[in-house]
Design a protein around this motif. Structure first.
Motif, mmCIF file in Angstrom:
data_model
loop_
_atom_site.group_PDB
_atom_site.id
_atom_site.type_symbol
_atom_site.label_atom_id
_atom_site.label_comp_id
_atom_site.label_asym_id
_atom_site.label_seq_id
_atom_site.Cartn_x
_atom_site.Cartn_y
_atom_site.Cartn_z
ATOM 1 N N GLY A 1 -17.792 12.724 -8.491
ATOM 2 C CA GLY A 1 -16.967 12.753 -9.693
ATOM 3 C C GLY A 1 -15.502 13.064 -9.491
ATOM 4 N N VAL A 2 -15.020 13.040 -8.245
ATOM 5 C CA VAL A 2 -13.620 13.340 -7.967
ATOM 6 C C VAL A 2 -12.861 12.037 -7.713
ATOM 7 C CG1 VAL A 2 -12.009 14.482 -6.383
ATOM 8 C CG2 VAL A 2 -14.156 15.593 -6.996
ATOM 9 N N THR A 3 -11.763 11.844 -8.431
ATOM 10 C CA THR A 3 -10.939 10.652 -8.228
ATOM 11 C C THR A 3 -10.108 10.822 -6.964
ATOM 12 O OG1 THR A 3 -10.793 10.337 -10.614
ATOM 13 C CG2 THR A 3 -9.213 9.133 -9.272
ATOM 14 N N THR A 4 -10.126 9.811 -6.115
ATOM 15 C CA THR A 4 -9.409 9.898 -4.846
ATOM 16 C C THR A 4 -8.558 8.651 -4.624
ATOM 17 O OG1 THR A 4 -11.074 8.784 -3.485
ATOM 18 C CG2 THR A 4 -11.388 11.128 -3.859
ATOM 19 N N ARG A 5 -7.632 8.775 -3.680
ATOM 20 C CA ARG A 5 -6.867 7.641 -3.188
ATOM 21 C C ARG A 5 -6.776 7.741 -1.670
ATOM 22 N NH1 ARG A 5 -7.662 6.405 -7.679
ATOM 23 N NH2 ARG A 5 -6.227 5.503 -9.231
ATOM 24 N N VAL A 6 -7.172 6.674 -0.986
ATOM 25 C CA VAL A 6 -6.908 6.584 0.446
ATOM 26 C C VAL A 6 -5.586 5.856 0.611
ATOM 27 C CG1 VAL A 6 -7.640 5.610 2.662
ATOM 28 C CG2 VAL A 6 -9.340 6.603 1.113
ATOM 29 N N MET A 7 -4.667 6.466 1.366
ATOM 30 C CA MET A 7 -3.357 5.873 1.600
ATOM 31 C C MET A 7 -3.129 5.774 3.102
ATOM 32 S SD MET A 7 -1.138 7.807 -1.379
ATOM 33 C CE MET A 7 -0.050 6.400 -1.664
ATOM 34 N N THR A 8 -2.842 4.583 3.581
ATOM 35 C CA THR A 8 -2.776 4.348 5.016
ATOM 36 C C THR A 8 -1.352 4.116 5.495
ATOM 37 O OG1 THR A 8 -3.137 1.973 4.764
ATOM 38 C CG2 THR A 8 -5.090 3.355 5.066
ATOM 39 N N ALA A 9 -1.081 4.607 6.703
ATOM 40 C CA ALA A 9 0.225 4.395 7.329
ATOM 41 C C ALA A 9 0.339 2.997 7.916
ATOM 42 C CB ALA A 9 0.451 5.444 8.414
ATOM 43 N N ILE A 10 -0.787 2.305 8.092
ATOM 44 C CA ILE A 10 -0.813 0.906 8.521
ATOM 45 C C ILE A 10 -1.256 0.084 7.324
ATOM 46 C CG2 ILE A 10 -1.882 -0.773 10.069
ATOM 47 C CD1 ILE A 10 -2.307 1.524 12.058
ATOM 48 N N ASP A 11 -0.519 -0.951 7.004
ATOM 49 C CA ASP A 11 -0.801 -1.730 5.800
ATOM 50 C C ASP A 11 -2.151 -2.444 5.916
ATOM 51 O OD1 ASP A 11 -0.477 -2.911 3.342
ATOM 52 O OD2 ASP A 11 0.698 -4.591 4.104
ATOM 53 N N MET A 12 -3.046 -2.136 4.997
ATOM 54 C CA MET A 12 -4.335 -2.826 4.897
ATOM 55 C C MET A 12 -4.759 -2.788 3.435
ATOM 56 S SD MET A 12 -6.665 -0.086 7.042
ATOM 57 C CE MET A 12 -5.675 -0.153 8.520
ATOM 58 N N LYS A 13 -3.974 -3.483 2.615
ATOM 59 C CA LYS A 13 -4.065 -3.344 1.166
ATOM 60 C C LYS A 13 -5.407 -3.757 0.592
ATOM 61 C CE LYS A 13 -1.636 -7.756 0.345
ATOM 62 N NZ LYS A 13 -1.271 -8.058 1.733
ATOM 63 N N GLU A 14 -6.214 -4.491 1.362
ATOM 64 C CA GLU A 14 -7.536 -4.859 0.856
ATOM 65 C C GLU A 14 -8.480 -3.664 0.756
ATOM 66 O OE1 GLU A 14 -5.552 -8.471 2.228
ATOM 67 O OE2 GLU A 14 -5.908 -6.522 3.157
ATOM 68 N N VAL A 15 -8.218 -2.616 1.515
ATOM 69 C CA VAL A 15 -9.133 -1.470 1.523
ATOM 70 C C VAL A 15 -8.487 -0.159 1.068
ATOM 71 C CG1 VAL A 15 -10.620 -2.434 3.314
ATOM 72 C CG2 VAL A 15 -8.707 -0.994 3.977
ATOM 73 N N ALA A 16 -7.168 -0.077 1.069
ATOM 74 C CA ALA A 16 -6.505 1.181 0.707
ATOM 75 C C ALA A 16 -5.058 0.908 0.311
ATOM 76 C CB ALA A 16 -6.545 2.159 1.881
ATOM 77 N N GLU A 17 -4.459 1.890 -0.368
ATOM 78 C CA GLU A 17 -3.049 1.793 -0.725
ATOM 79 C C GLU A 17 -2.178 2.075 0.502
ATOM 80 O OE1 GLU A 17 -1.860 4.344 -3.907
ATOM 81 O OE2 GLU A 17 -3.591 3.854 -5.157
ATOM 82 N N PRO A 18 -0.999 1.475 0.563
ATOM 83 C CA PRO A 18 -0.050 1.892 1.601
ATOM 84 C C PRO A 18 0.446 3.298 1.299
ATOM 85 C CG PRO A 18 1.013 0.403 0.064
ATOM 86 C CD PRO A 18 -0.445 0.429 -0.309
ATOM 87 N N TYR A 19 0.734 4.063 2.342
ATOM 88 C CA TYR A 19 1.257 5.405 2.123
ATOM 89 C C TYR A 19 2.705 5.313 1.660
ATOM 90 C CZ TYR A 19 3.124 10.030 2.783
ATOM 91 O OH TYR A 19 3.751 11.224 2.555
ATOM 92 N N ILE A 20 2.949 5.760 0.453
ATOM 93 C CA ILE A 20 4.296 5.872 -0.116
ATOM 94 C C ILE A 20 4.420 7.298 -0.638
ATOM 95 C CG2 ILE A 20 5.893 5.041 -1.893
ATOM 96 C CD1 ILE A 20 4.338 2.354 -1.791
ATOM 97 N N ARG A 21 5.379 8.022 -0.135
ATOM 98 C CA ARG A 21 5.450 9.462 -0.400
ATOM 99 C C ARG A 21 5.458 9.787 -1.895
ATOM 100 N NH1 ARG A 21 9.288 13.468 -1.318
ATOM 101 N NH2 ARG A 21 10.937 11.906 -1.422
ATOM 102 N N ARG A 22 6.317 9.170 -2.640
ATOM 103 C CA ARG A 22 6.422 9.498 -4.063
ATOM 104 C C ARG A 22 5.139 9.135 -4.824
ATOM 105 N NH1 ARG A 22 11.385 10.869 -6.211
ATOM 106 N NH2 ARG A 22 13.128 10.818 -4.731
ATOM 107 N N ARG A 23 4.523 8.039 -4.419
ATOM 108 C CA ARG A 23 3.270 7.663 -5.070
ATOM 109 C C ARG A 23 2.175 8.681 -4.750
ATOM 110 N NH1 ARG A 23 1.116 1.683 -4.095
ATOM 111 N NH2 ARG A 23 2.975 1.231 -5.354
ATOM 112 N N ALA A 24 2.160 9.138 -3.501
ATOM 113 C CA ALA A 24 1.167 10.148 -3.107
ATOM 114 C C ALA A 24 1.352 11.433 -3.904
ATOM 115 C CB ALA A 24 1.272 10.426 -1.616
ATOM 116 N N ILE A 25 2.606 11.856 -4.084
ATOM 117 C CA ILE A 25 2.881 13.065 -4.864
ATOM 118 C C ILE A 25 2.414 12.885 -6.305
ATOM 119 C CG2 ILE A 25 4.743 14.467 -5.842
ATOM 120 C CD1 ILE A 25 6.229 14.087 -3.156
ATOM 121 N N ARG A 26 2.646 11.706 -6.849
ATOM 122 C CA ARG A 26 2.218 11.444 -8.225
ATOM 123 C C ARG A 26 0.696 11.495 -8.347
ATOM 124 N NH1 ARG A 26 2.957 12.720 -13.081
ATOM 125 N NH2 ARG A 26 2.700 11.082 -14.655
ATOM 126 N N HIS A 27 -0.009 10.971 -7.360
ATOM 127 C CA HIS A 27 -1.472 11.069 -7.367
ATOM 128 C C HIS A 27 -1.909 12.531 -7.388
ATOM 129 C CE1 HIS A 27 -2.171 6.869 -7.041
ATOM 130 N NE2 HIS A 27 -1.889 6.735 -5.761
#
Length: 239
Positions: free
Chosen positions: A96-122
């Motif tokens: 029941g916990v909402t999560t986001r996987v953010m990767t330093a290597i672009d693989m948008k089919e499986v996870a978000e790219p790591y973007i600092r401001r977006r990560a902070i917003r999450h």
């Protein structure tokens, strides 16, 4: 939030922790147990980010020492961390916990790219952020990646979850007379060559005054105790 010592933390998990007793790969029951602890900590209101190693699947340093190109081996290790991140994400979301996987290597089919401001917003929205693929470049460990991400995300501490109760003067799994430290300075760790994190990660923490908490992941409730500020394990900080 007034009952928490830390409002936002970075939790560093070793890949080996996900392997359980089998020692290799991903053991679902072990991940379920770990994620249950994470859920309890998140329920306190702490903003939680994770970096997970990949040693249960692939260890770049070990393979490069046997002849493989170091950069290639490190990239393979980064991909292993993504596999672990997806496994932990799956277990957390089933709880029941909402999560986001953010990767330093672009693989948008499986996870978000790591973007600092977006990560902070999450984090601000109460989502658990799992930072995967290390720093995205070779020659850096996931310890260093965890410290860099912790500083970028303005975490108040980095928590290193281990198989033992804290930092010892020698390996407690091999030496019954090993003595655990309750508090250490960064300089102590570097001078004594204690196995907390690699020297680059420790130096980064020292330069940026980021405290490190080291504790036993497999004692129920320990993550909650640490974020509440209870005396658990070993704390590494400045003078």
């Amino acid at each position: 939030m007034d009952k928490l010592r830390y409002g936002r933390v970075m939790l560093k998990l070793s890949g080996e922790a996900l392997a359980g007793e089998q020692g290799f790969g991903i053991e679902p029951a072990t991940i379920q147990s770990i994620c249950s602890e994470l859920v309890e900590a998140a329920s306190l209101g702490v903003q939680l980010s994770l970096v997970i190693g990949g040693g249960n699947i692939f260890r770049g340093v070990s393979v490069s020492s046997k002849g493989m190109d170091r950069a290639s081996a490190d990239y393979m290790g980064m991909l292993a961390t993504v596999m672990n991140a997806l496994a932990v994400q799956d277990a957390l979301e089933k709880l029941g916990v909402t999560t986001r996987v953010m990767t330093a290597i672009d693989m948008k089919e499986v996870a978000e790219p790591y973007i600092r401001r977006r990560a902070i917003r999450h984090l601000e929205k109460g989502r658990v952020v799992i930072c995967a693929a290390g720093t995205g470049i070779p020659y850096f460990t996931t310890d260093t990646a965890a410290v860099i991400r912790a500083m970028e995300l303005k975490c108040e501490a980095i928590l290193k979850a281990t198989r033992v109760n804290g930092v010892y003067d020698k390996d407690p799994e091999k030496h019954p007379d090993a003595v655990m430290f309750n508090r250490l300075t960064y300089i102590d760790v570097l001078q004594r060559r204690l196995k907390v994190m690699d020297s680059a990660a420790i130096s980064l923490c020292m330069d940026n005054k980021l405290p490190i908490g080291v504790f036993n992941l497999f004692v129920p409730g320990n993550i909650q105790r640490v974020v509440r500020g209870e005396e658990v394990g070993t704390i590494v900080q400045g003078e």
